[in-house]
Structure formats: structure tokens, C-alpha cells
Write an enzyme that holds these catalytic residues in place. Sequence first.
Site, PDB file in Angstrom:
ATOM      1  N   HIS A 196       0.844  -1.207   0.000  1.00  0.00           N
ATOM      2  CA  HIS A 196       0.000   0.000   0.000  1.00  0.00           C
ATOM      3  C   HIS A 196       0.874   1.249   0.000  1.00  0.00           C
ATOM      4  O   HIS A 196       1.280   1.744   1.050  1.00  0.00           O
ATOM      5  CB  HIS A 196      -0.910  -0.003   1.229  1.00  0.00           C
ATOM      6  CG  HIS A 196      -2.009   1.007   1.159  1.00  0.00           C
ATOM      7  ND1 HIS A 196      -3.283   0.743   1.573  1.00  0.00           N
ATOM      8  CD2 HIS A 196      -2.032   2.292   0.725  1.00  0.00           C
ATOM      9  CE1 HIS A 196      -4.049   1.820   1.403  1.00  0.00           C
ATOM     10  NE2 HIS A 196      -3.295   2.780   0.886  1.00  0.00           N
ATOM     11  N   ARG A 220       2.230   8.576  -6.594  1.00  0.00           N
ATOM     12  CA  ARG A 220       1.802   9.903  -7.075  1.00  0.00           C
ATOM     13  C   ARG A 220       1.982  10.150  -8.570  1.00  0.00           C
ATOM     14  O   ARG A 220       1.582  11.198  -9.055  1.00  0.00           O
ATOM     15  CB  ARG A 220       2.538  11.024  -6.318  1.00  0.00           C
ATOM     16  CG  ARG A 220       2.426  10.971  -4.810  1.00  0.00           C
ATOM     17  CD  ARG A 220       1.021  11.169  -4.325  1.00  0.00           C
ATOM     18  NE  ARG A 220       0.957  11.385  -2.873  1.00  0.00           N
ATOM     19  CZ  ARG A 220      -0.105  11.136  -2.136  1.00  0.00           C
ATOM     20  NH1 ARG A 220      -1.208  10.654  -2.693  1.00  0.00           N
ATOM     21  NH2 ARG A 220      -0.100  11.363  -0.844  1.00  0.00           N
ATOM     22  N   ASP A 222       1.077   2.612   3.744  1.00  0.00           N
ATOM     23  CA  ASP A 222       0.228   3.711   3.265  1.00  0.00           C
ATOM     24  C   ASP A 222       1.096   4.950   3.011  1.00  0.00           C
ATOM     25  O   ASP A 222       0.702   6.077   3.307  1.00  0.00           O
ATOM     26  CB  ASP A 222      -0.905   4.020   4.255  1.00  0.00           C
ATOM     27  CG  ASP A 222      -1.983   4.928   3.642  1.00  0.00           C
ATOM     28  OD1 ASP A 222      -1.930   5.185   2.422  1.00  0.00           O
ATOM     29  OD2 ASP A 222      -2.862   5.375   4.390  1.00  0.00           O
TER      30      ASP A 222
END
Lengths: 184, 307, 434
Positions: free
Chosen positions: C63, C67, C310
Site C-alpha cells: 500500500h 503519485r 500507506d
Amino acid sequence: MPLFDKAEIMDKDAIRRALVRIAHEIVEKNKGLDNVVMVGIRRRGVPLAQRLAKILGEIENKEVPVGELDITLYRDDLTMRFDQPHVGRTHLPFDVAKKKVILVDDVLYTGRTVRAALDAIVDLGRPECIQLAVLIDRGHREIPIRADYVGKNVPTSRKEVIHVRLTEVDGVEQVVISEEKDEE
Amino acid sequence: MALKGKDILSLREMNPEDIELILSTARSLKEILSRPIKKVPTLRGKVVCTLFYEPSTRTRTSFELAAKYMSADTVSIATATSSVKKGETLADTARNLEVMGIDVVVMRHSVSGACHFLAKVLDVPVINAGDGMHEHPTQGLLDIFTILEYKSKIRGLKVAILGDVLHSRVARSDIFGLTKMGAEVSVAGPNTLLPPEIEALGVKAYNRVEDAVEGADVIYVLRLQLERQTKSLFPSKREYHDFFGLDRKRLRYAKEDAIVMHPGPMNRGVEISTDVADSPRSVILDQVVSGVAVRMAALYLILGGRE
Amino acid sequence: MGKDLLIRGGRVIDPAAKVDEELDVLILEGKIARLDKGITPQEGIEVLDSRGKIVMPGFIDMHVHLREPGFEDKEDIESGTRAAAMGGFTAVACMPNTDPVCDNDSVVARIIKRAREVGLVRVYPIGAVTKGRQGKELSEMGEMRLAGAVGFSDDGAPVASAEVLRCALEYLKRFDAVLIDHPEDKSLSDGGQMNLGLNSTIAGLRGIPREAEEVAVARDILVAKLTGGKLHLAHISTEGSVELVRYARARGIRVTCEVTPHHLTLTDDLVIESGYDTNTKVNPPLRSRKDVEALKQALAEGVIDAIATDHAPHHIDDKWVEYDYAESGISGLETAVSLMIDRLVAPGLISWSRLAELMSLNPARILGVPGGTLVPGSPGDVTIIDPDFEYSVDLRKFESKGKNSPFAGWRLTGAPWATVVEGRVVMKDRSLLS
């Protein structure tokens, strides 16, 4: 550097006698006590002003009003100090306009405190005149100020410190001169 | 004596000695407000910048007068909230002001923590004049100052804070300041307007206003922040007033000599009825006077003692 | 192309093969060839002296947000994979909330192509479940699967409705790919800046209740039950979510889940203590101590399947603003492994072997990608740990463009020492080699 008491230059009686003399001079100079008010500069000027008012009252059989003046807000060294002076209360139970104000402090030294006090009083109104009474004048003026009434002139060096101790504030009654000394 | 930190951001982070110092300084300075010529030279040459990202009349005027009474110069910048996100960043605005020579920034902002952020951006001190739903420390101080003038102590006093605690920065500053100084604080309002775990701050929480007002020495009515009600937190102003407003009937639960306070501006007929707001028990205008004295003290202590 | 490499003298830990002993690992043509003691290398084979180190199957961060395309000021595939290599990861799975959204095969292909050009670690694209991540129409998940997407998610946001989730899970059965949901009920979290509780009351920030996550976790579990689909819950953060996963497990509902290093190490106290440092702003928000303890417990007990960062890099301009205006997220790739060693393995909460399960084996199995083990024939992807390396986290040294980390200045012991991908040493002695 620590301070060491060098000599007692006034005791209880000497202080009392000096204040009595100053009181007589005030009466004489002002030809009585009409419109005379006392303003003590915090802290030790306040009890001295109260004592003078009491003596004056006894001499002339007349009540003389006493005010307390805090000059912190008028100091010229505020922004240079790390340890900020505490702002005390200013309390004048009268209007200074058209009064003969006797400003009272314990020691006259550089004159800067008196300069601040003059500004503070003028901000409160326009007195007829302002006179200055001090218990000790130790010299070393940095601005053109002089006292109208002096309890005792004490020539000092700049290394010396004058301590006026009053019963109301310090629990004892004396004036001592002390000096910075190197520890041995 | 000097304050511990560079800034005044919150009463939660302020120690009781600093609170006492500001209050005692304010007591001395209040005398200036009654002079015919309200001006002392203390802060001559200092520049106080009020940077308001939310509309305010009272607080900004109070700070500006406090600065002027002490001879500081003031610059005032008011920016509409809506343009903030699109325009210059807060950090850029503030850095620009700083290099122009301001000595302190007094900021109001709609975002909680914005003053903490600004304090990290700037070397000059920051005074929080209300940030979002977080704190309004000078309001808290002026409230304590006002209570002291009437009750001459805080310890042991019963203070009831009523209304929209959730959105109120005033409530938070009052709770932190008053509990720190030993008051017994209770809050009351509809549960939708009480923040979670509020009792962990050392206060008692009630849903019935009467329960909080019972035996109170001070009743503090919060402004219902209608502009912040994004959701359905209460059905109508009418119902709010009927159940949670302070009126003469509910005031009877308090002590005989209880005082009524409000940070302003009031929604008359909503959180407080007009007869209570204008009654002799109301000290709301005294709060405004205290505000100037407390802000003079804050400015003096923040600006006066630094090299 | 794969390379040859001999990793010599390290303590090899491979939970899939139940191996934990000092062994040499021989990689030939990018694949694990042999594990044995005292392997004599053929002439010309590069030897990595790993004495005193711990050798594990390559870590997979399932995860991350790279971008690219669209937000290259925050991160791009090059900087993101450099950060991954530095962080000890041999593979990352990247989320589709890019611009354009990764909701079609051409974006998937572009990401894969770009990752190959950079040539550091493996990049597994996650495709969007719905077109534009709008939560309405299913995206072409089959085409994306063919192009190389390993799983599907609308991350950054939850799959909008239970019905869409149901359709997606049913539809994905044909393609055998996992659906990763970001569990959040937006109506409960709306406008929230931090965990709802005493700290949000003190801070005056709008709170996000734990139930904003738990309502969605419950929904997801029940829809997984309804469909029998392959569902993975991203970044669960509350005690209640753990309970719900336990409920699912007890009833044999197929669902897996991950937690992040920051939710295992930080609490919402930090928002206050840091004076509203926007690096503490993350979604889901930092929770209470009780939640952290529950997550750690669940991790030790095996209720939680994976640790995933994340990784959410942001530009300084997105963080150097008022709290409400700041973007959510933590740049996590370069601190994750050290944090987990220092805070979980060193105190004895989990074993090294369990760490390898959480960061390598299970992510490989959930995503259905090769790796996660060192059994011969597996990819030559290896993470080598120096368990004794002590350092302070220095954001200036981050390879990631995102310096948004609340761990700045933390003193940590234990760090990735080398990262090996297909037999190529991409990071060694805490320096990138390319």
C-alpha cells in the site's frame, strides 16, 4: 559579585530627625500646606511620604493627602531588561491639577527614576509645581535633576550601594552603605 | 518577572504563575483606563499587528486600544476567510509582516491550532485572539479577572458554563483557566453541543441547564455559534431558548449574588433573555473593560521584557 | 535480466519454509537456486557478506502512493522506488489515486513501463475499482489485470456503496484479483481532522469517530460474506475493527487486513504534544493508546495479515499550512522496517519470522504476486536487515520527495541493510547503488 555591608550611615533616630527637618523645610518653603500633596514613589518612597504627611499634619494641624506612584510604565530601560519589572499600582486619591506635589523617594542617584516619575505625574494632570524630597542623595546624576529637600548627602563610589531599610517594608530601620567585593 | 514562553497560545499550556502575573499586572494597568488622558509611554516604538482571518469587532478593538493606551503603534489586517485558501499562505503573509518590523502578531483564525502554527513560523511573539474551536486565552483571562473583581477569589467558586461548548474556544479557555485556579466548573447544553469526554477536563457535564446552575456563583452563557452549525445539532432557536437559554426562571436556581457573564456578541432571546442580559446581575460590560486591561498586561509582558 | 549473487553468512529466516538458521543463499539468473551452508561460489559471482545480518524474503509494501502520474511534486516512480529500496522493500503496490486516475490499462501499462525504466524495485499497480474512483461504474478491471494490475481499490476513498462493492467482488472472481477497500463512512468522518475523543475536544479539531471506520469494516465484511469475494481491508486502526475482523475469521468469511507502522506506534496525543504538527494528520487518524494496544495484540495473535505503510508523500507546501488545510498522510517507506524492528521485534511482541510473514509472505499471497519466500525457484528478492544499526531519523536523508514524517529525530535500532531484487543489489550498507 556579593555585596557586603560596610557601614551604617543612619539609624532609627537619624532617619526620624531627617524627616522632621524636611517637614519643616516643606512648610517653610510653601508657606504652609495649602494645596500640598505627597506622592511616594514605589516602594520605599511610599512609607516615607506617609511619615512626612504625618509629621506635617502634627506641625500644621492639617491633613495632607498621600498618593502612591508606580513608575514602571515610564522607565527608559524596559526593553533592555530580561527580568521584567513588575507593574505596581498607581493610586492618587486626589487630582494633581493645581496642586503642589511633593515627590518622595528614598535614594536619589542617577535621576532616571525621578525623570520617569515627573512624566508619570504630568500624564495625570498639570500640578502647580513639583518638588522632590529624598532621604539620601548619593550623587552620580546622569540627567539634570536635583532635590529640593535632602535628608543626608552621602558621597559614594559607583561600586557602592545604598540600602534604605524601613520598618514598613523591611522590618528594620537603618541606612547602610555596602560594596561589591571579590570573594576570596 | 516575565512570562515563561515567547507566545500566548492557550490557557491549557499556561502555568498558574503566569496567569497570576498577567492578572496582577492587569489590575495595576486598569487605573490608566480611568484617566482623562489614557496614554502611557511604555510601548513607544513597538508595533502591534492584528491579523484577523475572522470578523471581530470587540476583540480587535480591545487589542488595538490596549496597544494605543500603551503608546504602541498598531497595524490591522483583516482578511475574509473565503479567500485564504486561494490566496497567499499564512506563513508567507506573516513572514512579510515580520520583516517589515512588527513586534507581535495578534491573530484570530477559523482553524484550530493556526496560532500554534504561526508561532512556529515566526520569531516574533504570537498572541492567540481566538483560533477555531480551540482557545481564546485573553478572553479566558479577562473572564477570570472579572470574576475576581466581583468574588475576589476563584478557588471553590461554582461556575456554570452554558450552551454551545462544542464550538466554543471561550469555553475551552475558561475551563482550563478556571479549573487551574481551583473553581468547580460545570457545563450544560444539548448533548449535540457538548464535546466528547468533556468531563475528563475536570468539569461536570449536564443536559439540564438547571442542574448546572443550581447553587452557582457564576453563570457563563456562551454565544450560540449559529455560523458554525454545519449539521442539524438542534432543531430551532426557539426550542434552544426554551430548553437551554438562560432566563429569569432558570437564574433563580443560582445563588442570590450570582453574576451572569457572556463573551458577546449576544443572541438575545436565544441563549440569554434580554431581561437577564440587562439585569443588575449581568457583568457583561465589566468583561469588556477587563478585556482592555488584560490585553494591556499581555502586550506589556510579551513586549516589555525582551532584548 | 536477473543476476547471480551469493548472500553469505547471514541468519536466514523464511517463514514459508520454516527456515531460521545461518545459511548461504545462492541466486542464479535472478532466482533463488539453493540455500545451504558453505556454498562455494563459481568464479565471478558477486558475494554479499552478510555475517551478523538477517536475511529474509524481499519485503513487499502492498500500500503506497507513488503519485505518478499527476502529482510529481509530491513523489514520482523514481523517487518512490528509491525510497522503497532504501526502506528495504523489493516490491511496492501503488494505489490508483493519481491524475489521471489509474482506471484503465494504459495508465497501468505506463506505470509498469516507467518502473522498468527506473529499474529499482518491482512496482505492482493497483487499478481503480470504479471509473475515475467515482464509485458509480466499474472500471475495466479485466483489461487492467491483463496489463499487470495486481489488485483493485478506490483508495483515498472507500468503494462508495455496498452495492458497487458487491458487484466488484462478484465480477473480480473471474480475474482472481484482490479488492482492497479503504474502510471509511464519509458521512461520519466528514470534516474530521483527528480521532474523536478527549484530544479532539482539547484541540478543538473536528473529530473522526472510530465508528466511521468500523461501520465500513462491518459493511465490507458482510458484503465479502455475501459474495465470497477476495477482500482486503486497508489500514485498519481501531480496536473495534480488530473485533470485526475476528468476527469474520470466526465465521470463515474470506477477508484479510493490514495495519500501518504509524498506527502501531503513535497515538492522537501527538497532535497536542507536537503543537498541531500537520505531520500527525493522516487518514485514518492516529488513534488512542487503547487502539494501538489492540492492534499490536492482534498483530501478535495473527488476526492482522500484513503491515503496509500507506506511504503518502506530500510536498512541503501541502503540510506547512494550518491543520485543517493540510493534506493527510505520512511518508512511510523509509522508516517502516526500522520502526517495526525497534517497536515490535525488539520488545519481543513479534518474532523475526512473524515480521517476515507480515511484510513479505502475506502481502505476496494477498496480492497473488511471486515472492514472499526464499524456497528455490522463487524470485531472487531479498531484504537483509542489520539488527544492531542505531541511528536517528533524518528527513533530509529521505530519498522520497515527501519529507512529511512525524518520526523525525526518533532514535531507532535495526534497519534494512541491503535490498536485493532479482539478484541485483539495489541498496547496500544503507546506500543506493544506482
